[in-house]
Design a protein around this motif. Structure first.
Motif, mmCIF file in Angstrom:
data_model
loop_
_atom_site.group_PDB
_atom_site.id
_atom_site.type_symbol
_atom_site.label_atom_id
_atom_site.label_comp_id
_atom_site.label_asym_id
_atom_site.label_seq_id
_atom_site.Cartn_x
_atom_site.Cartn_y
_atom_site.Cartn_z
ATOM 1 N N ILE A 41 0.848 -1.205 0.000
ATOM 2 C CA ILE A 41 0.000 0.000 0.000
ATOM 3 C C ILE A 41 0.881 1.252 0.000
ATOM 4 N N ILE A 42 1.924 1.243 0.814
ATOM 5 C CA ILE A 42 2.867 2.368 0.816
ATOM 6 C C ILE A 42 3.533 2.494 -0.553
ATOM 7 N N GLY A 43 3.850 1.348 -1.154
ATOM 8 C CA GLY A 43 4.481 1.344 -2.473
ATOM 9 C C GLY A 43 3.578 1.882 -3.568
ATOM 10 N N SER A 44 2.295 1.954 -3.330
ATOM 11 C CA SER A 44 1.402 2.577 -4.305
ATOM 12 C C SER A 44 1.689 4.067 -4.429
ATOM 13 N N PHE A 45 2.175 4.676 -3.343
ATOM 14 C CA PHE A 45 2.520 6.090 -3.353
ATOM 15 C C PHE A 45 3.965 6.333 -3.775
ATOM 16 N N LEU A 46 4.847 5.443 -3.398
ATOM 17 C CA LEU A 46 6.274 5.624 -3.664
ATOM 18 C C LEU A 46 6.663 4.917 -4.953
ATOM 19 N N PRO A 47 7.174 5.647 -5.921
ATOM 20 C CA PRO A 47 7.493 5.012 -7.199
ATOM 21 C C PRO A 47 8.672 4.039 -7.131
ATOM 22 N N VAL A 48 9.425 4.032 -6.034
ATOM 23 C CA VAL A 48 10.571 3.128 -5.933
ATOM 24 C C VAL A 48 10.182 1.755 -5.401
ATOM 25 N N LEU A 49 8.970 1.605 -4.886
ATOM 26 C CA LEU A 49 8.505 0.322 -4.368
ATOM 27 C C LEU A 49 7.391 -0.215 -5.269
ATOM 28 N N PRO A 50 7.483 -1.485 -5.653
ATOM 29 C CA PRO A 50 6.412 -2.072 -6.481
ATOM 30 C C PRO A 50 5.214 -2.470 -5.615
ATOM 31 N N GLY A 51 4.269 -1.572 -5.428
ATOM 32 C CA GLY A 51 3.161 -1.784 -4.510
ATOM 33 C C GLY A 51 2.319 -3.016 -4.768
ATOM 34 N N PRO A 52 1.632 -3.107 -5.910
ATOM 35 C CA PRO A 52 0.779 -4.271 -6.148
ATOM 36 C C PRO A 52 1.527 -5.613 -6.163
ATOM 37 N N PRO A 53 2.728 -5.707 -6.740
ATOM 38 C CA PRO A 53 3.422 -7.003 -6.641
ATOM 39 C C PRO A 53 3.742 -7.410 -5.199
ATOM 40 N N LEU A 54 4.113 -6.447 -4.367
ATOM 41 C CA LEU A 54 4.372 -6.769 -2.963
ATOM 42 C C LEU A 54 3.092 -7.213 -2.264
ATOM 43 N N ALA A 55 1.998 -6.549 -2.563
ATOM 44 C CA ALA A 55 0.718 -6.946 -1.969
ATOM 45 C C ALA A 55 0.328 -8.350 -2.434
ATOM 46 N N TYR A 56 0.613 -8.667 -3.687
ATOM 47 C CA TYR A 56 0.329 -10.011 -4.202
ATOM 48 C C TYR A 56 1.183 -11.061 -3.486
ATOM 49 N N VAL A 57 2.436 -10.729 -3.222
ATOM 50 C CA VAL A 57 3.288 -11.643 -2.454
ATOM 51 C C VAL A 57 2.673 -11.886 -1.074
ATOM 52 N N GLY A 58 2.107 -10.838 -0.493
ATOM 53 C CA GLY A 58 1.420 -11.001 0.787
ATOM 54 C C GLY A 58 0.264 -11.981 0.687
ATOM 55 N N MET A 59 -0.469 -11.917 -0.409
ATOM 56 C CA MET A 59 -1.574 -12.852 -0.613
ATOM 57 C C MET A 59 -1.053 -14.282 -0.799
ATOM 58 N N LEU A 60 0.056 -14.417 -1.522
ATOM 59 C CA LEU A 60 0.648 -15.748 -1.705
ATOM 60 C C LEU A 60 1.119 -16.333 -0.375
ATOM 61 N N LEU A 61 1.726 -15.487 0.450
ATOM 62 C CA LEU A 61 2.172 -15.963 1.761
ATOM 63 C C LEU A 61 0.998 -16.459 2.591
ATOM 64 N N LEU A 62 -0.105 -15.737 2.533
ATOM 65 C CA LEU A 62 -1.299 -16.185 3.248
ATOM 66 C C LEU A 62 -1.820 -17.494 2.660
ATOM 67 N N HIS A 63 -1.743 -17.619 1.365
ATOM 68 C CA HIS A 63 -2.205 -18.840 0.694
ATOM 69 C C HIS A 63 -1.413 -20.073 1.142
ATOM 70 N N PHE A 64 -0.144 -19.892 1.440
ATOM 71 C CA PHE A 64 0.703 -21.017 1.819
ATOM 72 C C PHE A 64 0.542 -21.439 3.278
ATOM 73 N N THR A 65 -0.353 -20.788 3.989
ATOM 74 C CA THR A 65 -0.644 -21.224 5.360
ATOM 75 C C THR A 65 -1.670 -22.358 5.317
ATOM 76 N N ASP A 66 -1.808 -23.021 6.426
ATOM 77 C CA ASP A 66 -2.829 -24.068 6.531
ATOM 78 C C ASP A 66 -4.206 -23.469 6.804
ATOM 79 N N ARG A 67 -4.228 -22.215 7.188
ATOM 80 C CA ARG A 67 -5.469 -21.566 7.595
ATOM 81 C C ARG A 67 -6.311 -21.093 6.416
ATOM 82 N N VAL A 68 -5.659 -20.604 5.341
ATOM 83 C CA VAL A 68 -6.377 -20.014 4.202
ATOM 84 C C VAL A 68 -5.881 -20.648 2.910
#
Length: 160
Positions: free
Chosen positions: A17-44
């Protein structure tokens, strides 16, 4: 291990989300990685369909982030110097004049880029600056919407 993945995923979402404002950080790809990390849990577990569509959405967001300011400058008869100035103005605005620099920086950067390097008249430079600004802002809204959607899905998946 699930707790570590959930915390790492949440950190990726916040940085995204912060990377959406800062052009040096890839915001949506980082957020997608967050979703992948959640996917790799046993909970979700997200479906493959969801993960693929989200990846396509991230790709479209990245493409739009680069093309919208260019389109905005071109639409209002600007040059590549206007695009370059938009990027430089954004970076300077973020770090030197927060929080208003994120709004004013792209416009001033594109306008000054057109005036100084492209040798445009002031009225032409203003039009190109406005185009770059509008393209940048539209890209920003798109990135924030995607990251916000990912954050919503992340929290919803954890709560339910």
């Amino acid at each position: 291990m699930d707790i570590i993945l959930i915390i790492a995923g949440a950190i990726c979402l916040i940085i995204g989300i912060i990377g959406s404002f800062l052009p040096v950080l890839p915001g949506p790809p980082l957020a997608y990685v967050g979703m992948l990390l959640l996917h790799f849990t046993d909970r979700v577990q997200f479906s493959v369909h969801q993960l693929v569509w989200w990846l396509i959405l991230v790709g479209l967001t990245l493409l739009a982030d680069y093309l919208l300011p260019i389109f905005g400058v071109k639409k209002w008869k600007g040059s590549n110097w206007g695009n370059f100035g938009c990027v430089v103005g954004t970076i300077i605005g973020i770090f030197i004049f927060p929080p208003w620099g994120i709004v004013v920086g792209p416009f001033l950067g594109a306008t000054l880029g057109e005036l100084i390097f492209a040798g445009r008249k002031f009225s032409e430079a203003l039009k190109a600056g406005f185009g770059a600004f509008m393209g940048f802002m539209l890209g920003l809204v798109f990135k924030l919407a995607v990251c916000g959607w990912f954050a919503f899905c992340f929290v919803k998946a954890l709560v339910t």
